[in-house]
Design a protein around this motif. Structure first.
Motif, PDB file in Angstrom:
ATOM      1  N   GLY A   1       0.847  -0.965  -0.004  1.00 12.06           N
ATOM      2  CA  GLY A   1       0.213  -0.034   0.124  1.00 12.06           C
ATOM      3  C   GLY A   1       1.040   1.214  -0.021  1.00 12.06           C
ATOM      4  O   GLY A   1       0.266   2.331  -0.327  1.00 12.06           O
ATOM      5  N   VAL A   2       1.988   1.232   0.427  1.00  6.78           N
ATOM      6  CA  VAL A   2       2.715   2.502   0.504  1.00  6.78           C
ATOM      7  C   VAL A   2       4.060   2.518  -0.561  1.00  6.78           C
ATOM      8  O   VAL A   2       4.951   3.518  -0.518  1.00  6.78           O
ATOM      9  N   ILE A   3       4.023   1.656  -1.441  1.00  5.76           N
ATOM     10  CA  ILE A   3       5.422   1.676  -2.525  1.00  5.76           C
ATOM     11  C   ILE A   3       5.463   2.722  -3.270  1.00  5.76           C
ATOM     12  O   ILE A   3       6.560   3.128  -3.840  1.00  5.76           O
ATOM     13  N   GLY A   4       4.228   3.275  -3.712  1.00  7.70           N
ATOM     14  CA  GLY A   4       4.200   4.279  -4.613  1.00  7.70           C
ATOM     15  C   GLY A   4       4.786   5.497  -3.877  1.00  7.70           C
ATOM     16  O   GLY A   4       5.455   6.129  -4.318  1.00  7.70           O
ATOM     17  N   ILE A   5       4.312   5.847  -2.508  1.00  7.08           N
ATOM     18  CA  ILE A   5       4.894   6.725  -1.796  1.00  7.08           C
ATOM     19  C   ILE A   5       6.496   6.776  -1.723  1.00  7.08           C
ATOM     20  O   ILE A   5       7.105   7.885  -1.724  1.00  7.08           O
ATOM     21  N   VAL A   6       6.953   5.464  -1.381  1.00  5.15           N
ATOM     22  CA  VAL A   6       8.329   5.380  -1.074  1.00  5.15           C
ATOM     23  C   VAL A   6       9.002   5.664  -2.456  1.00  5.15           C
ATOM     24  O   VAL A   6      10.221   6.178  -2.381  1.00  5.15           O
ATOM     25  N   ALA A   7       8.645   5.177  -3.649  1.00  7.94           N
ATOM     26  CA  ALA A   7       9.019   5.444  -4.870  1.00  7.94           C
ATOM     27  C   ALA A   7       9.320   7.024  -5.098  1.00  7.94           C
ATOM     28  O   ALA A   7      10.469   7.351  -5.377  1.00  7.94           O
ATOM     29  N   SER A   8       8.285   7.767  -4.745  1.00 16.71           N
ATOM     30  CA  SER A   8       8.428   9.176  -4.561  1.00 16.71           C
ATOM     31  C   SER A   8       9.428   9.720  -3.721  1.00 16.71           C
ATOM     32  O   SER A   8      10.289  10.782  -4.082  1.00 16.71           O
ATOM     33  N   ARG A   9       9.554   9.196  -2.525  1.00 10.74           N
ATOM     34  CA  ARG A   9      10.476   9.726  -1.581  1.00 10.74           C
ATOM     35  C   ARG A   9      11.773   9.273  -1.995  1.00 10.74           C
ATOM     36  O   ARG A   9      13.031  10.153  -1.826  1.00 10.74           O
ATOM     37  N   LEU A  10      12.269   8.128  -2.694  1.00  9.99           N
ATOM     38  CA  LEU A  10      13.625   7.911  -3.202  1.00  9.99           C
ATOM     39  C   LEU A  10      13.956   8.810  -4.485  1.00  9.99           C
ATOM     40  O   LEU A  10      15.173   9.243  -4.455  1.00  9.99           O
ATOM     41  N   ILE A  11      12.973   9.366  -5.128  1.00  7.28           N
ATOM     42  CA  ILE A  11      13.245  10.377  -6.228  1.00  7.28           C
ATOM     43  C   ILE A  11      13.746  11.603  -5.497  1.00  7.28           C
ATOM     44  O   ILE A  11      14.509  12.372  -6.073  1.00  7.28           O
ATOM     45  N   GLU A  12      13.308  12.095  -4.399  1.00 10.10           N
ATOM     46  CA  GLU A  12      13.798  13.074  -3.592  1.00 10.10           C
ATOM     47  C   GLU A  12      15.206  12.954  -3.192  1.00 10.10           C
ATOM     48  O   GLU A  12      15.917  13.882  -2.996  1.00 10.10           O
ATOM     49  N   THR A  13      15.742  11.816  -2.947  1.00 13.79           N
ATOM     50  CA  THR A  13      17.008  11.490  -2.660  1.00 13.79           C
ATOM     51  C   THR A  13      17.980  11.287  -3.926  1.00 13.79           C
ATOM     52  O   THR A  13      19.133  11.888  -4.208  1.00 13.79           O
ATOM     53  N   TYR A  14      17.374  10.178  -4.727  1.00 12.66           N
ATOM     54  CA  TYR A  14      18.320   9.940  -6.004  1.00 12.66           C
ATOM     55  C   TYR A  14      17.307  10.248  -7.256  1.00 12.66           C
ATOM     56  O   TYR A  14      16.442   9.730  -7.413  1.00 12.66           O
ATOM     57  N   TYR A  15      17.554  11.407  -7.861  1.00 13.23           N
ATOM     58  CA  TYR A  15      16.574  11.738  -8.847  1.00 13.23           C
ATOM     59  C   TYR A  15      16.708  11.039 -10.199  1.00 13.23           C
ATOM     60  O   TYR A  15      17.393  11.467 -11.193  1.00 13.23           O
TER      61      TYR A  15
END
Length: 565
Positions: free
Chosen positions: A357-371
């Motif tokens: 249920g949260v993997i989409g949010i995590v994907a967005s978080r990772l883009i904040e660190t590694y664009y």
């Protein structure tokens, strides 16, 4: 960050528009950048009107869809309103269910279980319809690729009407009607509706056949505005009109469920940004943590006290969701470092224990660190499921198409998609996706970009200037809040890092030419503090907002980035 300034507008058009409207040149320039060249176009933009909505019957198959629903009502058939478990899906279901309940009693809703059934129309949902004697399923925000599911339903004597806004495949499902403005054979003038927007066009068509006016449908627009905000569709054309009026409904007389959520968060005068970051995550949390049905129950509940109880439960779901996404993001970042993959052109991570249920949010978080274009995988039954997110300018959907030999199914948009695959294909898919991104992601898209509307002097900023900017709202894709640039700036010497962990930056900025000063706040920009010390000149990219403190209201700059001057 890369700073990119929008091209200069035609000076004669801009000057004429400024004169006609009695506004500053800079403000007229913002309008021309948004395709507004005349007084009448400006009037329509500043005062969006429901009268300017398109005729719903311009949409392919709309007449067939309306006729089939009318037949079902006359024959007293059971109708199942089916939708996805995200905000767009649950608001769509709530919208159509609420309207059809005013016409017909034999209506029920169905939201697939994110974990047991996955995205979109499921065989399990069709079996439910058969077991409960539903002869018509109206699917919203999903179904455009459900060829086999629709065929399965047809064999059982169940008709389908599909209301979707995702890109069709090569074949359109053999449903009774398929409403999707992105169909190549659909001449509907506006292509960027969300799923709930397509659902609204359906009730608009049904209402018109009954002699109702568009004013009768205004109470449904709180749901449409919520879906437009959450689904990040362009705030142009019909979406701008629907979001503008829908936001007024949210702030004046929303449905009981939305009122209960606002009551929980104790906030008034919501903006589209508030809907995106406050309302939408709570609706989404139901489907992420428990079941999307909880969101539909909340959004269709007429009793306020009961709605408050539903909202309270969803608030708990949202708190759990936030805790999970923090934990999983840390684990994903550790995985990238341990596997020496932080320097890859793409980010692809997997753990079978991560909450789907949260993997989409995590994907967005990772883009904040590694664009980078990012996929986060987890186990889903005997398959692997992933959420994909992209960086600005890169079409992740097209990238997945090039990896389709290893994918079981996928769907989505340019910047967000979902997919499933066999576990044995994960290494091959990961290698192929990295290869595709490496070969197709241009160098300039590997750095975050700030798109700047125009350069200004701080002396141009005043309450009138801010009021007119605010009238450009609601803001969103293709109508973003204006970002300005100013140079020759200095801090007055009292700039400092703020926040409990000193990650934010607070400045009092002086315009070197006019000696105009403005307070400024830069969230997560504490590391830029050194650049502003010792009277060093710098330039800033910023938006303008109001700061409310101790009963006082003042304008402040919200910093996006700073650079040496």
């Amino acid at each position: 960050m890369r700073w990119k300034i929008k091209p200069e507008t035609d000076s004669s058009i801009t000057t004429n528009l400024a004169k006609e409207l009695g506004i500053e040149y800079t403000l007229a320039k913002l309008l021309v950048q948004r395709g507004i060249h005349t007084f009448n176009e400006a009037k329509a933009f500043f005062r969006p009107s429901l009268d300017n909505l398109h005729d719903p019957f311009l949409m392919k198959d709309m007449d067939v869809a309306v006729a089939r629903i009318e037949t079902a009502i006359k024959a007293n058939e059971n109708i199942l309103v089916y939708g996805d478990y995200d905000v767009d899906g649950t608001t769509s279901v709530s919208l159509l269910f609420s309207y059809l309940k005013t016409l017909h009693t034999n209506i029920a809703t169905y939201i697939p279980d994110r974990y047991a059934e996955g995205y979109g129309i499921s065989f399990q949902g069709i079996d439910f319809a058969e077991d409960n004697n539903f002869s018509l399923i109206i699917a919203l925000d999903c179904g455009i690729k459900a060829i086999d599911k629709v065929n399965y339903a047809t064999k059982k004597g169940i008709d389908f009407i599909i209301c979707d806004h995702h890109r069709p495949g090569n074949e359109i499902p053999a449903a009774v009607a398929v409403l999707d403005p992105k169909r190549s054979d659909c001449d509907y003038p506006y292509k960027e509706l969300c799923g709930c927007g397509v659902g609204f066009k359906l009730i608009q068509a049904l209402a018109s056949k009954r002699g109702e006016t568009i004013e009768n449908l205004i109470p449904y627009l709180d749901l449409v505005a919520t879906a437009i905000a959450a689904d990040i569709v362009p705030i142009t054309g019909e979406n701008r009109i629907l979001a503008y009026v829908g936001l007024q409904v949210i702030n004046s007389n929303p449905r009981t469920g939305i009122k209960a959520m606002i009551h929980q968060i104790d906030k008034t005068a919501l903006t589209i940004t508030d809907v995106v970051f406050i309302i939408a995550p709570r609706i989404n949390a139901a489907g992420r943590i428990k079941h999307g049905n909880y969101a539909v129950e909340l959004l269709t509940e007429p009793d306020f006290d009961t709605a408050v109880k539903f909202a309270s439960e969803i608030e708990k779901n949202n708190t759990e969701r936030k805790d999970l996404d923090k934990i999983i993001t840390v684990e994903a970042l550790q995985q990238l470092e341990e596997n020496n993959e932080a320097e890859n052109f793409s980010t692809v991570v997997f753990s079978e224990t991560w909450h789907k249920g949260v993997i989409g949010i995590v994907a967005s978080r990772l883009i904040e660190t590694y664009y980078k274009p990012t996929l986060v995988f987890t186990k889903s039954g005997d398959k692997l499921a992933a959420s994909a997110r992209s960086v600005k300018g890169f079409d992740v959907y097209k990238a997945l198409e090039q990896c389709s030999e290893f994918i079981e199914q996928f769907g989505g948009h340019k910047y967000a998609a979902g997919l499933t695959l066999e576990p044995k294909n994960y290494p091959k898919f990961k290698a192929k996706f990295e290869e595709v991104v490496k070969n197709t992601l241009p160098e300039e898209l590997r750095t975050p970009e700030i798109l700047i509307d125009t350069e200004i002097s701080l002396s141009e900023i005043n309450p009138k200037f801010y009021r007119i900017i605010n009238q450009l709202a609601p803001f969103g894709p293709q109508n973003l809040k204006p970002v300005f640039m100013a140079d020759g700036l200095r801090d007055n010497g009292y700039g400092k890092k703020v926040g409990s962990d000193l990650t934010h930056l607070k400045l009092c900025i002086i315009d070197g030419v006019h000696q105009q000063t403005y307070n400024a706040i830069g969230f997560s920009m504490g590391d830029k503090h050194k650049l502003t010390t010792n009277g060093n000149p710098f330039k800033a990219a910023f938006t303008i907002d109001e700061n409310h403190w101790n009963g006082n209201t003042s304008l402040q700059l919200v910093l996006k980035d700073l650079q040496e001057d």
